[in-house]
Design an enzyme around this catalytic site. Structure first.
Site, PDB file in Angstrom:
ATOM      1  N   ARG A  28      30.210  22.880   9.434  1.00  0.00           N
ATOM      2  CA  ARG A  28      28.897  23.467   9.584  1.00  0.00           C
ATOM      3  C   ARG A  28      27.554  22.646  10.197  1.00  0.00           C
ATOM      4  NH1 ARG A  28      25.118  26.671   5.573  1.00  0.00           N
ATOM      5  NH2 ARG A  28      24.477  28.245   6.821  1.00  0.00           N
ATOM      6  N   ARG A  31      25.759  23.255  13.404  1.00  0.00           N
ATOM      7  CA  ARG A  31      24.766  24.415  13.891  1.00  0.00           C
ATOM      8  C   ARG A  31      23.374  23.828  14.065  1.00  0.00           C
ATOM      9  NH1 ARG A  31      22.008  27.040   8.560  1.00  0.00           N
ATOM     10  NH2 ARG A  31      22.314  24.925   7.863  1.00  0.00           N
ATOM     11  N   CYS A  52      -7.352   7.857  -7.684  1.00  0.00           N
ATOM     12  CA  CYS A  52      -6.030   8.186  -8.356  1.00  0.00           C
ATOM     13  C   CYS A  52      -6.124   8.117  -9.801  1.00  0.00           C
ATOM     14  CB  CYS A  52      -4.974   7.160  -7.751  1.00  0.00           C
ATOM     15  SG  CYS A  52      -3.520   7.037  -8.484  1.00  0.00           S
ATOM     16  N   CYS A  55      -3.903   4.827 -10.961  1.00  0.00           N
ATOM     17  CA  CYS A  55      -4.386   3.533 -10.684  1.00  0.00           C
ATOM     18  C   CYS A  55      -4.991   2.731 -12.198  1.00  0.00           C
ATOM     19  CB  CYS A  55      -5.354   3.366  -9.512  1.00  0.00           C
ATOM     20  SG  CYS A  55      -4.626   3.450  -8.036  1.00  0.00           S
ATOM     21  N   ASN A  77       1.154  13.109 -20.954  1.00  0.00           N
ATOM     22  CA  ASN A  77       0.824  13.677 -19.682  1.00  0.00           C
ATOM     23  C   ASN A  77      -0.564  14.770 -20.144  1.00  0.00           C
ATOM     24  OD1 ASN A  77       0.733  15.621 -17.591  1.00  0.00           O
ATOM     25  ND2 ASN A  77       2.784  15.328 -17.288  1.00  0.00           N
ATOM     26  N   ASP A  78      -1.476  14.619 -19.449  1.00  0.00           N
ATOM     27  CA  ASP A  78      -2.734  15.413 -19.703  1.00  0.00           C
ATOM     28  C   ASP A  78      -2.263  16.998 -19.457  1.00  0.00           C
ATOM     29  OD1 ASP A  78      -4.234  13.147 -20.086  1.00  0.00           O
ATOM     30  OD2 ASP A  78      -4.442  12.774 -18.150  1.00  0.00           O
ATOM     31  N   HIS A 115      -0.538   0.830  -6.062  1.00  0.00           N
ATOM     32  CA  HIS A 115      -0.797   2.549  -5.443  1.00  0.00           C
ATOM     33  C   HIS A 115       0.178   2.640  -4.002  1.00  0.00           C
ATOM     34  CE1 HIS A 115      -2.692   6.436  -5.452  1.00  0.00           C
ATOM     35  NE2 HIS A 115      -2.623   6.350  -3.963  1.00  0.00           N
ATOM     36  N   ASN A 155      10.077  12.451  -9.826  1.00  0.00           N
ATOM     37  CA  ASN A 155       9.881  13.280  -8.819  1.00  0.00           C
ATOM     38  C   ASN A 155       9.242  12.441  -7.536  1.00  0.00           C
ATOM     39  OD1 ASN A 155      11.001  15.636  -9.766  1.00  0.00           O
ATOM     40  ND2 ASN A 155       9.017  16.264 -10.464  1.00  0.00           N
ATOM     41  N   CYS A 162       6.028  16.151  -6.156  1.00  0.00           N
ATOM     42  CA  CYS A 162       5.307  15.202  -6.595  1.00  0.00           C
ATOM     43  C   CYS A 162       3.847  15.315  -6.188  1.00  0.00           C
ATOM     44  CB  CYS A 162       5.881  13.797  -6.067  1.00  0.00           C
ATOM     45  SG  CYS A 162       4.953  12.319  -7.041  1.00  0.00           S
ATOM     46  N   SER A 163       3.015  15.206  -7.308  1.00  0.00           N
ATOM     47  CA  SER A 163       1.578  15.786  -7.024  1.00  0.00           C
ATOM     48  C   SER A 163       0.614  14.394  -6.670  1.00  0.00           C
ATOM     49  CB  SER A 163       1.040  16.370  -7.914  1.00  0.00           C
ATOM     50  OG  SER A 163       1.014  16.028  -9.425  1.00  0.00           O
ATOM     51  N   HIS A 166       1.113   7.828  -6.220  1.00  0.00           N
ATOM     52  CA  HIS A 166       1.246   6.375  -6.946  1.00  0.00           C
ATOM     53  C   HIS A 166       2.648   6.557  -7.630  1.00  0.00           C
ATOM     54  CE1 HIS A 166      -0.790   3.296  -9.217  1.00  0.00           C
ATOM     55  NE2 HIS A 166       0.481   3.446  -9.832  1.00  0.00           N
ATOM     56  N   HIS A 168       5.437   6.811  -9.902  1.00  0.00           N
ATOM     57  CA  HIS A 168       5.520   7.201 -11.426  1.00  0.00           C
ATOM     58  C   HIS A 168       6.318   7.888 -11.689  1.00  0.00           C
ATOM     59  CE1 HIS A 168       3.748  10.940  -9.982  1.00  0.00           C
ATOM     60  NE2 HIS A 168       3.939  11.413 -11.053  1.00  0.00           N
ATOM     61  N   GLN A 170       8.341  10.457 -15.007  1.00  0.00           N
ATOM     62  CA  GLN A 170       7.956  11.303 -16.266  1.00  0.00           C
ATOM     63  C   GLN A 170       9.181  11.325 -17.408  1.00  0.00           C
ATOM     64  OE1 GLN A 170       6.282  15.234 -15.762  1.00  0.00           O
ATOM     65  NE2 GLN A 170       6.506  15.240 -13.445  1.00  0.00           N
ATOM     66  N   HIS A 283      20.880  11.199 -17.533  1.00  0.00           N
ATOM     67  CA  HIS A 283      21.430  11.753 -18.535  1.00  0.00           C
ATOM     68  C   HIS A 283      22.191  11.050 -19.622  1.00  0.00           C
ATOM     69  CE1 HIS A 283      21.860  15.746 -16.003  1.00  0.00           C
ATOM     70  NE2 HIS A 283      20.771  15.772 -16.523  1.00  0.00           N
ATOM     71  N   HIS A 300      21.530  10.904 -12.231  1.00  0.00           N
ATOM     72  CA  HIS A 300      21.595  11.347 -10.877  1.00  0.00           C
ATOM     73  C   HIS A 300      20.417  11.470  -9.758  1.00  0.00           C
ATOM     74  CE1 HIS A 300      24.886  13.871 -12.466  1.00  0.00           C
ATOM     75  NE2 HIS A 300      24.277  14.124 -13.727  1.00  0.00           N
ATOM     76  N   PHE A 314      18.095  23.647   2.763  1.00  0.00           N
ATOM     77  CA  PHE A 314      17.646  24.514   1.918  1.00  0.00           C
ATOM     78  C   PHE A 314      18.856  25.376   0.957  1.00  0.00           C
ATOM     79  CE2 PHE A 314      14.611  24.240   5.251  1.00  0.00           C
ATOM     80  CZ  PHE A 314      13.691  24.450   4.571  1.00  0.00           C
TER      81      PHE A 314
HETATM   82  O1  LIG Z   1       4.506  17.372 -13.722  1.00  0.00           O
HETATM   83  P1  LIG Z   1       3.944  17.616 -12.091  1.00  0.00           P
HETATM   84  O2  LIG Z   1       4.429  16.117 -11.419  1.00  0.00           O
HETATM   85  O3  LIG Z   1       2.646  17.844 -11.937  1.00  0.00           O
HETATM   86  O4  LIG Z   1       5.082  18.755 -11.526  1.00  0.00           O
HETATM   87  C1  LIG Z   1       6.317  18.450 -10.832  1.00  0.00           C
HETATM   88  O5  LIG Z   1       7.296  18.204 -11.687  1.00  0.00           O
HETATM   89  C2  LIG Z   1       7.555  19.064 -12.852  1.00  0.00           C
HETATM   90  C3  LIG Z   1       8.859  18.612 -13.547  1.00  0.00           C
HETATM   91  O6  LIG Z   1       9.839  18.732 -12.880  1.00  0.00           O
HETATM   92  C4  LIG Z   1       7.701  20.472 -12.152  1.00  0.00           C
HETATM   93  O7  LIG Z   1       7.842  21.334 -13.242  1.00  0.00           O
HETATM   94  C5  LIG Z   1       6.834  21.000 -11.204  1.00  0.00           C
HETATM   95  O8  LIG Z   1       6.984  22.180 -10.600  1.00  0.00           O
HETATM   96  C6  LIG Z   1       6.334  19.780 -10.157  1.00  0.00           C
HETATM   97  O9  LIG Z   1       5.447  19.936  -9.218  1.00  0.00           O
HETATM   98  O1  LIG Z   2      22.259  30.760   7.580  1.00  0.00           O
HETATM   99  P1  LIG Z   2      21.389  30.019   8.099  1.00  0.00           P
HETATM  100  O2  LIG Z   2      20.100  30.948   8.040  1.00  0.00           O
HETATM  101  O3  LIG Z   2      21.309  29.201   9.197  1.00  0.00           O
HETATM  102  O4  LIG Z   2      20.860  28.839   6.889  1.00  0.00           O
HETATM  103  C1  LIG Z   2      20.202  29.373   5.702  1.00  0.00           C
HETATM  104  O5  LIG Z   2      21.079  30.125   4.829  1.00  0.00           O
HETATM  105  C2  LIG Z   2      22.083  29.544   4.258  1.00  0.00           C
HETATM  106  C3  LIG Z   2      22.422  30.526   3.229  1.00  0.00           C
HETATM  107  O6  LIG Z   2      21.800  30.940   2.025  1.00  0.00           O
HETATM  108  C4  LIG Z   2      21.776  28.275   3.646  1.00  0.00           C
HETATM  109  O7  LIG Z   2      23.016  27.746   3.364  1.00  0.00           O
HETATM  110  C5  LIG Z   2      21.051  27.265   4.411  1.00  0.00           C
HETATM  111  O8  LIG Z   2      20.602  26.133   3.991  1.00  0.00           O
HETATM  112  C6  LIG Z   2      19.598  28.123   5.023  1.00  0.00           C
HETATM  113  O9  LIG Z   2      19.059  27.240   5.978  1.00  0.00           O
END
Ligand SMILES: O=P(O)(O)O[C@H]1O[C@H](CO)[C@@H](O)[C@H](O)[C@H]1O
Ligand SMILES: O=P(O)(O)O[C@H]1O[C@H](CO)[C@@H](O)[C@H](O)[C@H]1O
Lengths: 350, 350
Positions: A28, A31, A52, A55, A77-78, A115, A155, A162-163, A166, A168, A170, A283, A300, A314
């Protein structure tokens, strides 16, 4: 059937840690892509950003001031998703609406006062210091008897929610065992009870023999693309020795983990010559929950990019409603990662 | 404990269809957002785009020409992830590397010749025609004895990986049962065997009594935010009658489904006054796999937006490694959706 070829034909592969299968569609990649192209976040940050909240010396949301830290720094975490003082309780309406209260602690770990850097660009000694801090945090949190699981993660990059750029990570520690850990515990336990060896020890043996999915190896760790990887360039760091958590690592293993972390994050940045986004996390065995002799430490990396710095995979319609799906084979991804330089592209361009 | 309050305290809720739990953090909406802000895709498309491979009369990737269709149009995906002629085969190396070949058929459904519209903006008769076509496709695919599951879905919007803004959906049919369907089958079967009624019939009764999570209702369908919703504005359409697939709907039910589809997609667009991205799809009984009396037709909508047209919920680190997590309660989301107009914002601005 001798015609069935993993490099060519659509197939499913089993994730032995979760028991679940992933759909692989090797053909695929041809594509064409007319969909979303991401914008790249700015990559010219100052060494210190007065705005930040991570920092050194700066103000945080709760009004407190960060210390003038020179290595790394952990704090609660705040905006914690889990809080320590949640009242205990549960609800069940005809067994159809079921809820349980949840308590826990969320921590933030600044990886460096700089930073403008990321894990990939830090010195080995700095990465070693972060591993040290992770171990200390894990130990302290596990001394709270109500905590059953401790999730250490990062993240990285806007694309991964990631918001703050810097560097970091969690830690979310909580009073129950989350879904993914529950699945991995079940499957590791089943294997350990039958074979008396950890699932990942035996898996590593097969991978080291085949070599096809290995990206990097040192004395204590293997970095590989799992046979069942879902994300295009997903990898896993597995310890060669069967240890259950970060607390069991020797000093040498800690150093080798720093080396493995540096190696894979540098390769990632080099792949598309961009600060590579991912979510990554360890893990480990649940805590305050018995011996868990079956558990084998691993980490992972789930990176979203597929074709370039701006085109991601996606996980949408079919994937959300049916089954995870990937387009390139894990073997092809491993080969690409293996052939990348171990020297960060930015340090060459200097 | 009487202090435990779903509106206030972090808790987990069980998804009775999958058996899995979601972490809900009601207090977390106060968190400021400095992370990724999405760009909005252009929303000024022509009625016909000569470069679009879905518009009537245009050329497709395989060189063929679309007919001059006036309602809707189905064809086999030129870049199918599943192919009908995959050789059968399986691999198992020590039970640790396991793979099975997978065959299937991928279809594309253009919802309308109008390049500039979406489901939310189509007339009820046009939506009814799409439901008709879905039923015909489902029937034809299920007549192929090697097909065991048929996933009808739509990825809408760039944010959900949609590669062409022309209104369209997809169908992936395959020779095995994907993960999500497997889980939902297990849990529905368990309930049906004990109670002699479908899980979702009894769930609907509780929801209709509580009314807190209902967004819309007509004679044949209920649109609600499930008690265990993961995505901020996730909804589910459930048929009031216990039917196993789209093939069992009466004419009246087909019309009512068109009404329900129009209603929820219009509300979605009105939420942030933007063409609302989502992945949506029906869950139905497996085919060529016995009676499946337990199965109860429903349709999931998984939309990514959280705070505005440009800020989405990220299912990243903790969510990928640990457990799905949400920030606003399903009850709050349902109330917001319920209070939105049933008239599309664009038809008012005209
Ligand atoms: O905690 P943060 O960095 O504000 O937020 C990020 O990590 C979290 C934990 O994976 C997620 O729930 C949030 O959706 C993501 O934006
Ligand atoms: O088939 P499309 O529209 O090219 O692709 C989209 O849908 C698929 C099925 O959910 C996904 O696997 C792809 O990652 C997404 O970009």
């Amino acid at each position: 059937d001798t015609n069935f070829d993993l490099n060519e034909h659509p197939h499913t592969r089993q994730n032995i840690l979760t028991g679940e299968w992933v759909l692989v569609s090797p053909h695929r990649t041809k594509r064409p892509w007319q969909g979303k192209v991401e914008s790249l976040p700015a990559d010219n940050r100052p060494e210190h950003d007065p705005a930040c909240y991570l920092c050194a010396g700066n103000k945080r949301a709760d009004g407190s001031k960060n210390p003038d830290y020179t290595t790394n720094f952990a704090f609660t975490n705040d905006y914690s998703a889990l809080l320590p003082d949640t009242p205990v309780g549960e609800i069940s309406i005809d067994g159809l609406l079921r809820a349980e209260s949840q308590s826990g602690i969320c921590r933030v770990i600044a990886f460096s006062p700089r930073h403008d850097l990321t894990l990939a660009e830090l010195e080995l000694t700095a990465i070693n210091g972060i591993i040290q801090l992770w171990a200390e945090e894990f130990k302290a949190l596990s001394e709270n008897p109500s905590i059953k699981h401790i999730q250490i993660f990062e993240n990285k990059g806007e694309l991964m929610g990631c918001s703050n750029p810097h560097p970091h990570g969690q830690i979310w520690a909580q009073n129950s065992i989350p879904l993914e850990i529950h699945k991995e515990t079940e499957n590791q336990k089943k294997y350990f009870q039958v074979n008396g060896r950890s699932l990942l020890s035996d898996y590593l043996k097969v991978e080291l023999k085949e070599q096809k999915r290995i990206v990097f190896e040192n004395d204590s760790f293997v970095v590989l693309v799992p046979f069942w990887a879902v994300w295009p360039y997903e990898t896993m760091i597995v310890s060669k020795r069967h240890v259950r958590s970060i607390l069991e690592f020797t000093d040498k293993e800690q150093e080798d983990l720093a080396d493995a972390l540096k190696n894979i994050t540098v390769r990632y940045d080099n792949l598309f010559q961009v600060s590579f986004p991912y979510s990554a996390g360890m893990h480990q065995m649940p805590v305050n929950d018995g011996n868990h002799a079956e558990w084998h430490w691993h980490m992972h990396f789930y990176p979203p990019l597929l074709r370039s710095a701006t085109i991601k995979k996606f996980m949408v319609g079919y994937e959300m409603l049916g089954n995870p799906q990937r387009d390139i084979t894990p073997e092809a991804a491993a080969e690409t990662l293996r052939n990348l330089s171990e020297i960060h592209y930015k340090s060459i361009n200097l």
